[in-house]
Scaffold this active site. Structure first.
Site, PDB file in Angstrom:
ATOM      1  N   MET A  61       0.843  -1.201   0.000  1.00  0.00           N
ATOM      2  CA  MET A  61       0.000   0.000   0.000  1.00  0.00           C
ATOM      3  C   MET A  61       0.881   1.254   0.000  1.00  0.00           C
ATOM      4  SD  MET A  61      -3.476  -0.900   1.964  1.00  0.00           S
ATOM      5  CE  MET A  61      -2.943  -0.625   3.638  1.00  0.00           C
ATOM      6  N   ARG A  76       2.243   2.638   9.282  1.00  0.00           N
ATOM      7  CA  ARG A  76       1.441   3.338  10.301  1.00  0.00           C
ATOM      8  C   ARG A  76       2.303   3.850  11.456  1.00  0.00           C
ATOM      9  NH1 ARG A  76      -2.769  -0.626   8.697  1.00  0.00           N
ATOM     10  NH2 ARG A  76      -4.513   0.602   7.919  1.00  0.00           N
ATOM     11  N   VAL A  92      10.433  -7.399   9.617  1.00  0.00           N
ATOM     12  CA  VAL A  92      11.610  -6.525   9.733  1.00  0.00           C
ATOM     13  C   VAL A  92      11.325  -5.532  10.854  1.00  0.00           C
ATOM     14  CG1 VAL A  92      13.052  -4.820   8.559  1.00  0.00           C
ATOM     15  CG2 VAL A  92      12.190  -6.806   7.305  1.00  0.00           C
ATOM     16  N   SER A 101       6.278  -0.574  10.017  1.00  0.00           N
ATOM     17  CA  SER A 101       4.927  -0.429   9.473  1.00  0.00           C
ATOM     18  C   SER A 101       4.773   1.012   8.984  1.00  0.00           C
ATOM     19  CB  SER A 101       3.896  -0.702  10.578  1.00  0.00           C
ATOM     20  OG  SER A 101       2.637  -0.189  10.209  1.00  0.00           O
ATOM     21  N   HIS A 125       8.910   1.117   3.328  1.00  0.00           N
ATOM     22  CA  HIS A 125       9.936   1.124   4.372  1.00  0.00           C
ATOM     23  C   HIS A 125      10.783  -0.138   4.231  1.00  0.00           C
ATOM     24  CE1 HIS A 125       7.313  -1.764   6.270  1.00  0.00           C
ATOM     25  NE2 HIS A 125       6.312  -0.883   6.264  1.00  0.00           N
ATOM     26  N   GLU A 126      11.715  -0.307   5.161  1.00  0.00           N
ATOM     27  CA  GLU A 126      12.645  -1.457   5.098  1.00  0.00           C
ATOM     28  C   GLU A 126      11.916  -2.799   4.966  1.00  0.00           C
ATOM     29  OE1 GLU A 126      15.966  -1.405   5.024  1.00  0.00           O
ATOM     30  OE2 GLU A 126      15.863   0.781   4.973  1.00  0.00           O
ATOM     31  N   HIS A 132       9.100  -3.456   3.357  1.00  0.00           N
ATOM     32  CA  HIS A 132       8.744  -3.672   1.948  1.00  0.00           C
ATOM     33  C   HIS A 132      10.002  -3.988   1.125  1.00  0.00           C
ATOM     34  CE1 HIS A 132       5.440  -0.769   3.172  1.00  0.00           C
ATOM     35  NE2 HIS A 132       4.772  -1.837   2.781  1.00  0.00           N
TER      36      HIS A 132
HETATM   37  O1  PAF Z   1      -0.453  -5.835   3.407  1.00  0.00           O
HETATM   38  C1  PAF Z   1      -0.805  -4.893   2.679  1.00  0.00           C
HETATM   39  O2  PAF Z   1      -0.104  -3.898   2.516  1.00  0.00           O
HETATM   40  C2  PAF Z   1      -2.149  -4.978   1.984  1.00  0.00           C
HETATM   41  O3  PAF Z   1      -3.102  -5.593   2.771  1.00  0.00           O
HETATM   42  C3  PAF Z   1      -2.076  -5.626   0.587  1.00  0.00           C
HETATM   43  C4  PAF Z   1      -1.643  -7.078   0.668  1.00  0.00           C
HETATM   44  C5  PAF Z   1      -1.104  -4.854  -0.292  1.00  0.00           C
HETATM   45  C6  PAF Z   1      -3.449  -5.585  -0.080  1.00  0.00           C
HETATM   46  O4  PAF Z   1      -3.910  -4.290  -0.224  1.00  0.00           O
END
Ligand code: PAF
Length: 274
Positions: free
Chosen positions: A30, A188, A177, A186, A34-35, A37
């Site tokens: 989404m 958030r 991570v 996160s 960050h690290e 991802h």
């Molecule tokens: O984990 C997430 O960031 C979301 O739930 C995803 C898997 C990208 C689906 O929108």
């Protein structure tokens, strides 16, 4: 690095690459990368993907009416730069309008693993997740898709969806991570004030204190007290079987401890497989 905004264009390109024999990895996100991802992109690379498609889409369908869809952090320019540096070969930036056409009326619901935990507290959340992930699978034609273990229940729900709907791909789940403090990364976390960030450390700290071979009833009470003492408002502390997500009675090896708690208005989750 290719940039796609139109679902049809991504689909056409991905189909062509797959037909040409390329191994395609999908990293659904989404955004506000960050690290955590970046570790998913690294995992895709490590597994020898020829094309690594990162999707960046704040999916409205998985947010409840009183949740943070509007204020969810977004930074397209920074995400692009990070994807490029991390070795993604394509980024997909759709809009809600081109993902959900007028009178969109088909959704995917997983009806077992989604029932408890976050599914019980966030009605419709996993229906939104499954729907968008199924669409992304159909658009990106991946050989495999990489998700983070921080969203433990989500990963299990997606595995089940892939199995039950016969998606021709494998699901890879990469480790959590953490920041040096122990806080799970996160998007958030950007909502947290310094005091809330301090409180939030109780999540990972309390997880580390859980020992195997104990009664869940007493461990749950103890963990809950640790979280509350730190100033968090506990949403749930659950001990479940790592596969079925059914509650367990003892903290046996392979069980999973899942936590959700609010630091101020920010809902945070974390987990540990024992
Ligand atoms: O984990 C997430 O960031 C979301 O739930 C995803 C898997 C990208 C689906 O929108």
């Amino acid at each position: 690095m290719k940039i796609f905004r139109e679902p049809k264009k991504l689909q056409k390109w991905a189909r062509g690459r797959r037909t040409a024999g390329a191994k395609i990895a999908l990293v659904p996100t989404m955004g506000y990368l960050h690290e955590g991802h970046l570790s998913l992109i690294a995992e895709a690379k490590r597994r020898g993907a020829d094309e690594i498609i990162v999707s960046v889409f704040v999916n409205p369908v998985q947010f409840g009416p009183n949740e943070d869809y509007d204020k969810y952090p977004r930074d397209e320019k920074a995400d692009l730069a990070k994807c490029r540096r991390a070795g993604a070969t394509a980024v997909f930036f759709p809009t809600p309008k081109n993902m959900y056409l007028d009178r969109h009326s088909v959704y995917v619901s997983e009806e077992d693993l989604s029932k408890g935990l976050c599914g019980a507290r966030r009605p419709g959340h996993f229906r939104g997740v499954c729907t968008v992930v199924a669409k992304l699978f159909n658009l990106a034609h991946p050989d495999f898709a990489v998700f983070g273990r921080k969203d433990y229940q989500q990963a299990q729900v997606i595995r089940r969806m892939v199995r039950d709907l016969n998606f021709d791909l494998s699901v890879v789940v990469a480790p959590i991570v953490r920041e040096p403090s122990g806080l799970a990364r996160s998007s958030r976390n950007t909502y947290l004030s310094p005091a809330e960030r301090e409180m939030a450390l109780a999540l990972s700290k309390s997880l580390r204190t859980v020992k195997t071979g104990c009664l869940v009833s007493s461990e749950r009470r103890r963990v809950r007290r640790m979280l509350e003492k730190a100033g968090l408002r506990v949403d749930y502390v659950e001990f479940v079987d790592g596969e079925t997500l059914e509650p367990v009675k003892t903290t046996k090896k392979g069980a999973c401890v899942l936590l959700a708690a609010f630091a101020g208005r920010t809902r945070l989750i974390d987990n540990r497989v024992l």
